[in-house]
Design a protein around this motif. Structure first.
Motif, short mmCIF file in Angstrom:
data_model
loop_
_atom_site.label_atom_id
_atom_site.label_comp_id
_atom_site.label_asym_id
_atom_site.label_seq_id
_atom_site.Cartn_x
_atom_site.Cartn_y
_atom_site.Cartn_z
N ASN A 184 11.70 108.07 135.33
CA ASN A 184 12.47 109.30 135.51
C ASN A 184 13.38 109.44 134.30
N PRO A 185 12.77 109.72 133.14
CA PRO A 185 13.54 109.68 131.89
C PRO A 185 14.62 110.75 131.83
N ILE A 186 15.65 110.44 131.09
CA ILE A 186 16.78 111.35 130.97
C ILE A 186 16.40 112.63 130.22
N TYR A 187 15.42 112.51 129.31
CA TYR A 187 14.96 113.68 128.55
C TYR A 187 13.44 113.83 128.66
#
Length: 237
Positions: A184-187
């Motif tokens: 669930n990457p930040i970007y």
């Protein structure tokens, strides 16, 4: 299940360790880290090392062969006739022959991917064309028993795919949970098609920094006739 991971100096560590961390949890898995010569193998960061307990003369077969990539030293492996011959020898015994990142260029140099589709890291992927391979900008590309994964972290996805094929859905889901692989990457910039030009340029600068100790190899990659020059290089590189 004999799983052989080929390692070499300048390797991108996650290319090897990502698949290892998944595949080692499969029931019956036996992992072998193998190098041209046994001993210490340095990562492209120069901060992390692996110990190869086996050299290529000691390993003659595998159920799964994994060829990791690197920022730049994959060029050396592409030229090393002894290594390429060993890969071809092992491939004759495998159920699966796989690569991560620029490791697909090593497989391509061995001739195993000729007239097939493959993926790689976004930076060197087009070099596959010069080796008779059709580049595909996908996370994983399957061609028969050949599996190629895109850059670095894609090796985890490739290994989960393999696990699913070998031990099935429930055990693979358990392995995924065990390593808590729940991205669930930040970007949303983990794919070149989604990254801005500014981000791509910065990533290229960082790649060049990783490869700064291999200036001669970097010059080759910047050349318009890269693979032609690689083929002419002395096998001692």
């Amino acid at each position: 299940m004999k799983i052989v991971i080929y390692i070499y100096n300048g390797i991108t560590m996650l290319d090897a360790i990502g698949p290892y961390e998944v595949l080692r949890h499969m029931r019956g898995a036996e992992i072998y880290f193998v190098a041209k010569r046994k001993g210490e193998i340095k990562a492209d960061s120069n901060f992390v090392h692996l110990n190869a307990k086996y050299d290529i003369n000691e390993i003659e077969n595998a159920d799964i062969l994994v060829i990791p990539g690197s920022a730049i030293t994959f060029v050396r492996e592409m030229k090393n006739k002894k290594v390429l011959a060993w890969i071809n020898k092992i491939d004759k015994t495998t159920k699966w022959t796989t690569s991560v990142c620029s490791g697909s260029l090593i497989l391509a140099a061995s001739g195993l991917l000729k007239d097939k589709e493959a993926t790689s890291h976004w930076k060197p992927i087009n070099l596959l064309k010069d080796l008779g391979v059709t580049p595909k900008r996908e996370r994983i590309v399957k061609q028969g028993k050949y599996l190629t994964a895109a850059g670095v972290s894609a090796g985890i996805d490739m290994a989960l795919y393999l696990s699913n094929e070998i031990v099935g859905e429930t055990e693979t889901k358990a392995i995924q949970l065990l390593i808590e692989y729940d991205p669930n990457p930040i970007y949303n910039s983990g794919n070149i098609s989604k990254a801005s030009n500014e981000v791509i340029k910065m990533a290229e600068i960082k790649l060049a920094k990783d490869a700064k100790k291999e200036i001669g190899l970097m010059d080759l990659l910047k050349s318009g006739k890269t693979l032609m020059k690689i083929k002419k290089m002395d096998n001692t590189i």
